[in-house]
Design an enzyme around this catalytic site. Structure first.
Site, PDB file in Angstrom:
ATOM      1  N   SER A 477      23.362  32.765  72.558  1.00  0.00           N
ATOM      2  CA  SER A 477      23.012  32.495  73.949  1.00  0.00           C
ATOM      3  C   SER A 477      24.065  33.122  74.852  1.00  0.00           C
ATOM      4  CB  SER A 477      22.869  30.988  74.164  1.00  0.00           C
ATOM      5  OG  SER A 477      22.209  30.724  75.378  1.00  0.00           O
ATOM      6  N   ASP A 564      11.487  32.569  71.952  1.00  0.00           N
ATOM      7  CA  ASP A 564      12.552  32.021  72.788  1.00  0.00           C
ATOM      8  C   ASP A 564      12.118  31.981  74.255  1.00  0.00           C
ATOM      9  OD1 ASP A 564      14.917  31.358  74.097  1.00  0.00           O
ATOM     10  OD2 ASP A 564      16.153  32.688  72.876  1.00  0.00           O
ATOM     11  N   HIS A 596      15.087  29.697  70.497  1.00  0.00           N
ATOM     12  CA  HIS A 596      16.462  29.921  70.951  1.00  0.00           C
ATOM     13  C   HIS A 596      17.430  29.501  69.843  1.00  0.00           C
ATOM     14  CE1 HIS A 596      19.139  31.022  74.159  1.00  0.00           C
ATOM     15  NE2 HIS A 596      19.793  29.876  74.092  1.00  0.00           N
TER      16      HIS A 596
END
Length: 644
Positions: A477, A564, A596
């Site tokens: 991320s 995601d 994600h």
């Protein structure tokens, strides 16, 4: 001693399913529920308290992503769990009878995201649920009847980012985002709306309600207004919002957790973490229990669940070198019983210690960090020294408004076991260290946040811990973004990088924010630039790694989930295309059934195996060959492969 003297810990023992996951005791105290594999997939199991765990029976039969997050309803009938579809984050709420029977989807609406408020003992047959089926940005509040599945509208959401609910499941306070990035706390009384207090933009992240007293008017808040670190403050909702009573504060860290009395909801203890977690009591209600548990040499323990009379707790216990275990604690008589180890295959494994330290940034900020060294390089009595300069992995956390903390960490253990020093840094914009530290990251993606990471790496090199020619930056991320930026900004610093679901283009990231993030959109704009201003868009473009891909000179591995919703596949696709256009080799792994991050164990283990091979080639560490059946069922698609 050489690294070869340290036994190789199997990847599957670290990243595979635990033998059992977390344990929750039923409100009545009769039953224990936990997650555990059934035919290789995590499912829910129940057994009577005091029974042999071998007698537990499964009550779900999921065959997909598994069931791991669950809670007891107060009706004495149901266990509740949340689950999305292949990582799309459109979470549904499910109910399953503890006696066995059909699992019901209680929010069966395609493309709709559900969330719940804490179950309330006064209303055992119902739950309060939020659903964004009317407006994807702002979920409405419904009352769910567990027996019939009927949903009754409680309140239509007219633009609130969150709510405070009283014991009667009535919304009494709404958090309403303001155009300037601040937050209004609005008192709700039927159709009446009255602004009670405005939280300034600089305080929004650190200031929020913690609990509402059973009297319906005493609000306990984590509050950074007028101070740097968030204190615990009580307010009278019928009084002056500027006149609160400070209950507790910490000089260096935000109060991050509050333990409350189950009946009154008044705080009875609080936690804060600078380098290590601290527990502070408010009064004597649980003092004897805390002192007893602290005397048992358990390590760090936390309460995982409580019976409705609060006489029995389940505890999660761990240290940096002891994987999590679950205990049952009976407050009457102070009886502590170990239930199980979550990862018993790691018993006796050569696990490495994690050490807390604080590094000073070039402009004077304290960067709380965590260092794990391979066992062969540890120097007795010198926790922050290495017997030799080592290949180092800089592990960058996501968020970025999150933090790293001390404790058992499978990624640290895996990398240290393969021969790498591991350094995790709470760079500016990390949470828990006060609002000035947090807001120091505004506008600093690819700026001073990157400087903090470089300063930490420089410290490790100067201390003789890291070999300056064998450095890797890795993260997911925001950590993936930091990896991409680090390779473009410092082409000669890192020997390689591993980006997991990291954004590469801040303009397209801002343009694809999920609708349910609407309330927090201004926080993202403060960090990366405002999408609706010329200056903001210019900053986004300047700090987007995709536009600097030609500067990358070292190998890069990218992992991405196709579903995601936060960092869409297009972010990785763009970066790979830009690298190919500039003749820069890249390895790209795509998972069609992930979001994600990689939740299915076969997928996660497959990516770690690829990462091991990648790191071994570029940092000269060691790797474990794939074992037969280790990644059966994984869905990895190798889109680009530069591994030799």
């Amino acid at each position: 001693m050489p690294l070869s003297d340290t036994a190789l810990i199997p990847r599957a023992d670290l990243f595979g399913n635990p033998e059992r996951g977390g344990c929750q005791i039923s409100p009545c105290g009769r039953w224990l529920a936990f997650s555990a594999p059934r035919d290789g997939v995590m499912n829910l199991w129940v057994c009577e308290r005091g029974a042999d765990l071998a007698e537990a029976r499964p009550i779900t039969a999921d065959r997909g992503r598994g069931v791991t997050e669950f809670f007891w309803a107060y009706d004495g009938v149901h266990l509740m769990f949340m689950q999305d579809s292949n990582g799309d984050e459109n979470v549904h709420l499910f109910a399953v009878p503890t006696a066995g029977g059909e699992t019901r989807d209680m929010t069966p609406f395609p493309g709709v995201r559900a969330s719940t408020f804490p179950a309330e003992r006064k209303h055992p047959g119902t739950l309060l649920v939020m659903l964004n089926k009317r407006d994807p940005r702002y979920p409405d509040i419904f009352r769910l009847d567990l027996a019939s599945g009927e949903l009754t509208l409680v309140m239509e959401n007219s633009g609130f980012g969150g709510f405070v609910i009283n014991d009667d499941y009535r919304p009494v306070l709404g958090m309403q985002p303001q155009p300037d990035g601040g937050m209004a706390l609005v008192k709700l009384d039927g159709d009446k709306r009255e602004t009670w207090r405005i939280i300034d933009e600089c305080d929004v992240t650190n200031t929020r309600p913690a609990s509402l007293h059973a009297d319906g008017r005493t609000l306990y808040m984590l509050d950074s207004r007028g101070r740097d670190t968030a204190a615990l403050v009580s307010y009278d909702l019928l009084g002056d919002p500027d006149k609160g009573t400070v209950i507790a504060e910490h000089p260096r860290a935000d109060i991050s957790g509050v333990w409350t009395d189950l009946e009154s909801h008044a705080p009875i203890a609080w936690t804060a973490t600078f380098e290590r977690r601290e527990v502070h009591l408010l009064g004597d209600q649980i003092r004897a229990d805390v002192e007893f548990l602290d005397s048992q040499n358990l390590g760090e323990w936390s309460v995982a669940s409580r019976t409705s009379d609060d006489r029995m707790w389940t505890l999660r216990v761990a240290t940096d070198v002891n994987p999590p275990s679950m205990y049952l604690y009976e407050r009457d008589g102070m009886v502590l019983t170990k239930l199980y180890d979550m990862l018993p295959k790691l018993a006796g494994a050569p696990l490495a210690h994690m050490h807390a330290l604080t590094i000073t940034s070039r402009d004077g900020l304290p960067l709380v960090s965590y260092l794990t060294l391979p066992r062969h390089a540890e120097v007795p009595g010198q926790p922050l020294a290495s017997s030799e300069p080592l290949p180092l992995v800089l592990l960058v956390h996501g968020g970025p408004r999150m933090r790293d903390a001390w404790g058992f960490n499978v990624t640290h253990q895996w990398l240290a076991n393969r021969g790498y020093a591991v350094l995790a840094v709470n760079f500016r914009a990390s949470t828990g260290f006060g609002k000035s530290f947090l807001t120091a990251g505004d506008g600093e993606w690819g700026g001073k946040m990157d400087d903090d990471l470089v300063d930490a790496v420089s410290w490790a090199v100067e201390q003789g811990i890291a070999d300056r020619n064998r450095l890797c930056i890795m993260g997911g991320s925001y950590g993936g973004y930091a990896t991409l930026w680090g390779l473009t900004a410092h082409p000669d610093l890192y020997a390689c990088g591993v980006d997991i679901v990291g954004p590469s283009n801040l303009e397209t990231l801002a343009g694809s924010i999920p609708p349910y993030w609407e309330a927090a959109k201004n926080q993202l704009y403060r960090m990366i630039g405002h999408a609706e201003t010329t200056e903001g868009r210019a900053l986004m473009r300047e700090r987007s790694p995709v536009h600097r891909a030609g500067r990358i000179a070292r190998p890069l591995l990218i992992g991405q989930g196709a579903n995601d919703p936060r960092v869409k596949q297009a972010e990785s696709d763009q970066m790979v295309a830009a690298m190919k256009a500039n003749g820069v080799p890249v390895t790209y792994v795509l998972y069609p059934d992930e979001g994600h991050g990689f939740r299915r164990p076969a997928n996660n283990i497959r990516f770690q195996a690829i990462t091991e091979e990648f790191l071994a080639q570029n940092l000269v560490g060691r790797s474990e060959p794939l074992a037969p059946g280790e990644v059966d069922g994984n869905t990895a698609v190798i889109v680009e492969n530069s591994l030799t």
